[in-house]
Write an enzyme that holds these catalytic residues in place. Structure first.
Site, PDB file in Angstrom:
ATOM      1  N   HIS A  56       1.271  -1.800  -0.121  1.00 18.84           N
ATOM      2  CA  HIS A  56      -0.352   0.238  -0.278  1.00 18.84           C
ATOM      3  C   HIS A  56       0.866   1.264  -0.557  1.00 18.84           C
ATOM      4  O   HIS A  56       1.844   1.166   0.493  1.00 18.84           O
ATOM      5  CB  HIS A  56      -0.838   0.143   0.948  1.00 18.84           C
ATOM      6  CG  HIS A  56      -1.953  -1.620   1.205  1.00 18.84           C
ATOM      7  ND1 HIS A  56      -1.255  -2.332   2.622  1.00 18.84           N
ATOM      8  CD2 HIS A  56      -3.153  -1.053   1.143  1.00 18.84           C
ATOM      9  CE1 HIS A  56      -2.535  -2.937   2.496  1.00 18.84           C
ATOM     10  NE2 HIS A  56      -3.449  -2.550   1.232  1.00 18.84           N
ATOM     11  N   MET A  90       2.799  -5.742  -8.048  1.00 16.14           N
ATOM     12  CA  MET A  90       0.954  -5.090  -7.552  1.00 16.14           C
ATOM     13  C   MET A  90       1.458  -4.152  -6.539  1.00 16.14           C
ATOM     14  O   MET A  90       2.114  -4.101  -5.094  1.00 16.14           O
ATOM     15  CB  MET A  90       0.118  -5.908  -6.599  1.00 16.14           C
ATOM     16  CG  MET A  90      -1.211  -5.853  -7.028  1.00 16.14           C
ATOM     17  SD  MET A  90      -1.198  -5.586  -4.703  1.00 16.14           S
ATOM     18  CE  MET A  90      -1.180  -6.597  -3.925  1.00 16.14           C
ATOM     19  N   GLU A 183     -10.834  -6.242  -4.912  1.00 13.68           N
ATOM     20  CA  GLU A 183     -10.608  -7.659  -4.537  1.00 13.68           C
ATOM     21  C   GLU A 183     -12.255  -7.841  -2.903  1.00 13.68           C
ATOM     22  O   GLU A 183     -12.239  -6.470  -2.826  1.00 13.68           O
ATOM     23  CB  GLU A 183      -9.764  -7.668  -3.169  1.00 13.68           C
ATOM     24  CG  GLU A 183      -9.646  -8.448  -2.397  1.00 13.68           C
ATOM     25  CD  GLU A 183      -8.035  -8.422  -1.055  1.00 13.68           C
ATOM     26  OE1 GLU A 183      -7.330  -7.614  -1.610  1.00 13.68           O
ATOM     27  OE2 GLU A 183      -8.096  -8.616  -0.196  1.00 13.68           O
ATOM     28  N   GLU A 219      -9.720 -13.344  -2.396  1.00 16.24           N
ATOM     29  CA  GLU A 219      -8.663 -13.434  -1.556  1.00 16.24           C
ATOM     30  C   GLU A 219      -9.700 -15.014  -0.561  1.00 16.24           C
ATOM     31  O   GLU A 219     -10.670 -14.498   0.048  1.00 16.24           O
ATOM     32  CB  GLU A 219      -8.367 -12.300  -0.305  1.00 16.24           C
ATOM     33  CG  GLU A 219      -7.792 -12.965   0.942  1.00 16.24           C
ATOM     34  CD  GLU A 219      -7.737 -11.966   2.040  1.00 16.24           C
ATOM     35  OE1 GLU A 219      -7.381 -11.141   1.381  1.00 16.24           O
ATOM     36  OE2 GLU A 219      -8.109 -12.191   2.834  1.00 16.24           O
ATOM     37  N   ASP A 247      -5.282 -13.012  -3.700  1.00 17.77           N
ATOM     38  CA  ASP A 247      -4.461 -12.993  -2.579  1.00 17.77           C
ATOM     39  C   ASP A 247      -5.216 -15.109  -1.552  1.00 17.77           C
ATOM     40  O   ASP A 247      -5.683 -15.380  -1.165  1.00 17.77           O
ATOM     41  CB  ASP A 247      -5.782 -12.422  -1.879  1.00 17.77           C
ATOM     42  CG  ASP A 247      -5.037 -10.793  -2.028  1.00 17.77           C
ATOM     43  OD1 ASP A 247      -3.804 -10.965  -2.824  1.00 17.77           O
ATOM     44  OD2 ASP A 247      -5.710 -10.104  -0.792  1.00 17.77           O
ATOM     45  N   ASP A 257     -11.812 -12.736   9.620  1.00 13.71           N
ATOM     46  CA  ASP A 257     -10.768 -12.524   8.383  1.00 13.71           C
ATOM     47  C   ASP A 257      -9.601 -13.024   9.264  1.00 13.71           C
ATOM     48  O   ASP A 257      -8.850 -12.155   9.990  1.00 13.71           O
ATOM     49  CB  ASP A 257     -10.440 -11.329   7.504  1.00 13.71           C
ATOM     50  CG  ASP A 257      -9.524 -11.617   6.441  1.00 13.71           C
ATOM     51  OD1 ASP A 257      -9.737 -12.295   5.837  1.00 13.71           O
ATOM     52  OD2 ASP A 257      -9.528 -10.304   6.264  1.00 13.71           O
TER      53      ASP A 257
HETATM   54  C1  GLT Z   1      -5.897  -6.152   4.271  1.00 17.31           C
HETATM   55  C2  GLT Z   1      -7.328  -6.544   3.363  1.00 17.31           C
HETATM   56  C3  GLT Z   1      -6.347  -7.469   2.521  1.00 17.31           C
HETATM   57  C4  GLT Z   1      -6.453  -6.900   1.249  1.00 17.31           C
HETATM   58  C5  GLT Z   1      -5.104  -5.502   1.106  1.00 17.31           C
HETATM   59  C6  GLT Z   1      -4.887  -4.690  -0.100  1.00 17.31           C
HETATM   60  S1  GLT Z   1      -5.161  -4.681   2.910  1.00 17.31           S
HETATM   61  O1  GLT Z   1      -5.038  -6.092   5.019  1.00 17.31           O
HETATM   62  O2  GLT Z   1      -7.178  -7.013   4.791  1.00 17.31           O
HETATM   63  O3  GLT Z   1      -7.149  -8.303   2.323  1.00 17.31           O
HETATM   64  O4  GLT Z   1      -5.921  -7.346   0.800  1.00 17.31           O
HETATM   65  O5  GLT Z   1      -5.899  -3.543   0.484  1.00 17.31           O
HETATM   66 MN    MN Z   2      -8.234 -10.856   4.831  1.00 17.74          MN
HETATM   67 MN    MN Z   3      -6.572  -8.819   0.740  1.00 17.53          MN
END
Ligand code: GLT
Ligand code: MN
Ligand code: MN
Length: 407
Positions: A56, A90, A183, A219, A247, A257
């Site tokens: 970031h 990225m 995402e 992710e 991710d 999470d």
């Molecule tokens: C943050 C989030 C992630 C994202 C990142 C990108 S930042 O940690 O939980 O899943 O991929 O902004």
């Molecule tokens: Mn996450």
């Molecule tokens: Mn992520």
């Protein structure tokens, strides 16, 4: 220890600066680890065999840095990258940490905050491009609500779309070789986040002005939080030509999470995921968006990072074993053969085919009564993943070869 699973540059493993740099803060407790500088992260990850790091804007350049400070930091970072043979494939932007984004960034009710978010993103894109990034991730962690009384979801989606359209135009105007990867996450930190899953993102992308330069960054943890099948989501993303980035991490169902070490929980689903990525010819980085358990010190952080990469390589090897296991492949061939061929041509419509099909008769009884052998297949896969099968197959083949040599 060096073995066949030791990570190598060509495996294309990357980590966010924020991942190994995670200090173990959570809503109930403070940091447990001292900060690790970006320069040290680049060095250690390179030694472990990673290909690069992602960041970031504010992982590298503090939110309130002057232009001169920014330039100095970026210069030192670039030197560290080249000294250690590391890339930045990225880049992304923090639109969630600073209190200004408490009601969202692109979807804030405040037009000035929305404009500030777009400005911050343009600057982060400039930084990313300067470091060589080809993918720009947008994770809208604050793009959501606690109460739907606060704004119309239709307005929010319109603002979201306008911001991304603006940023696409900016990238095109600057002649940046940069694509966006959106995402999704269903909730956390907001009670409900807009565009909750990769499927929502894929549909949203088609409503943008430049869908060709926008894809997804799914992710594992975020889809598992919703109880979804990540492998299916990735297949759909590949099918749509939209898997621009990924991710990798892990997650127990029904929890916050967790961003756990890759493959630490869902070995079997991650086996199918790695198999899919490898066999579909996915060329992008294998990015880990995960962090070490809060119980760990810095040593544990590097154990964590190595573990993510080794598990990926082990699962890739298992996918190869699966593809060359005679018994599994024979059963798969039988299953496909039992499936027959498309005698009625339903893969493509024609009036003639439709007329024929409407009057065709099927042996419903026969079609309903046959089993599928999936129990046997799945047990073979389970034993392969557990490492029992690989060994016994090798032993069987060795025995056969010895017998042949004796004869
Ligand atoms: C943050 C989030 C992630 C994202 C990142 C990108 S930042 O940690 O939980 O899943 O991929 O902004
Ligand atoms: Mn996450
Ligand atoms: Mn992520």
């Amino acid at each position: 220890m060096q073995d066949q699973y030791t990570p190598k540059k060509e495996d294309l493993f990357t980590f966010g600066l924020w991942t190994v740099g995670n200090r173990g803060r959570d809503p109930f407790g403070d940091a447990v680890r001292p900060p690790i500088t970006p320069l040290h992260i680049v060095k250690r990850l390179s030694e472990l065999g990673a290909y690069g790091v992602n960041l970031h804007d504010n992982d590298l350049v503090p939110f309130d840095a002057s232009v001169a400070e920014r330039d100095k930091i970026v210069k030192e970072f670039k030197t560290a990258l080249s000294d250690n043979g590391m890339k930045v494939p990225m880049a992304t932007v923090s639109l969630f940490y600073h209190p200004i984004f408490r009601d969202g960034a692109f979807t804030s009710n405040n037009a000035k905050v929305r404009a500030f978010a777009v400005q911050k993103t343009m600057r982060a894109m400039d930084l990313g491009v300067e470091l060589g990034a080809k993918i720009f991730v947008l994770w809208g962690g604050r793009e959501g609500v606690e109460t739907d009384a606060s704004k119309s979801a239709l307005d929010a989606l319109k603002w979201y779309r306008e911001a991304i359209n603006f940023l696409c135009e900016y990238a095109i105007d600057q002649k940046y070789d940069l694509k966006f990867a959106l995402e999704a996450k269903p909730n956390e930190p907001r009670g409900d986040i807009y565009l909750a899953t990769t499927g929502h993102m894929l549909a949203f992308i088609e409503t943008l002005d430049h869908p060709n330069i926008v894809g997804v960054n799914p992710e594992v943890a975020h889809e598992h939080m919703s109880g979804l099948n990540f492998y299916h989501g990735i297949a759909q993303s590949i099918d749509a030509g939209k898997l621009f980035h990924i991710d990798l991490n892990d997650q127990k169902p029904g929890r916050y999470d967790q961003d756990l070490r890759f493959g630490s929980e869902s070995i079997k689903p991650m086996f199918y995921l790695v198999k899919l990525l490898e066999e579909s010819g996915y060329k992008g980085p294998r990015h880990f968006d995960a962090h070490a358990y809060r119980s760990e010190d810095e040593k544990g952080v590097w154990d964590f990072a190595l573990g993510c990469m080794r598990t990926y390589n082990i699962l890739r090897d298992k996918a190869r074993q699966y593809a060359s296991d005679p018994e599994i492949q024979e059963l798969l061939r039988d299953i496909r053969a039992a499936g027959g061929t498309d005698d009625y041509g339903v893969s493509k419509y024609s009036k003639d085919k439709a007329n024929k099909l409407k009057t065709a008769t099927f042996d419903v009884q026969a079609l309903s009564s046959k089993g599928s052998s999936y129990e046997r297949l799945d047990q073979m896969v389970t034993e392969l993943i557990l490492g029992v099968r690989g060994d016994s197959r090798t032993r069987a083949l060795e025995t056969k070869a010895k017998a042949a040599a004796r004869a």
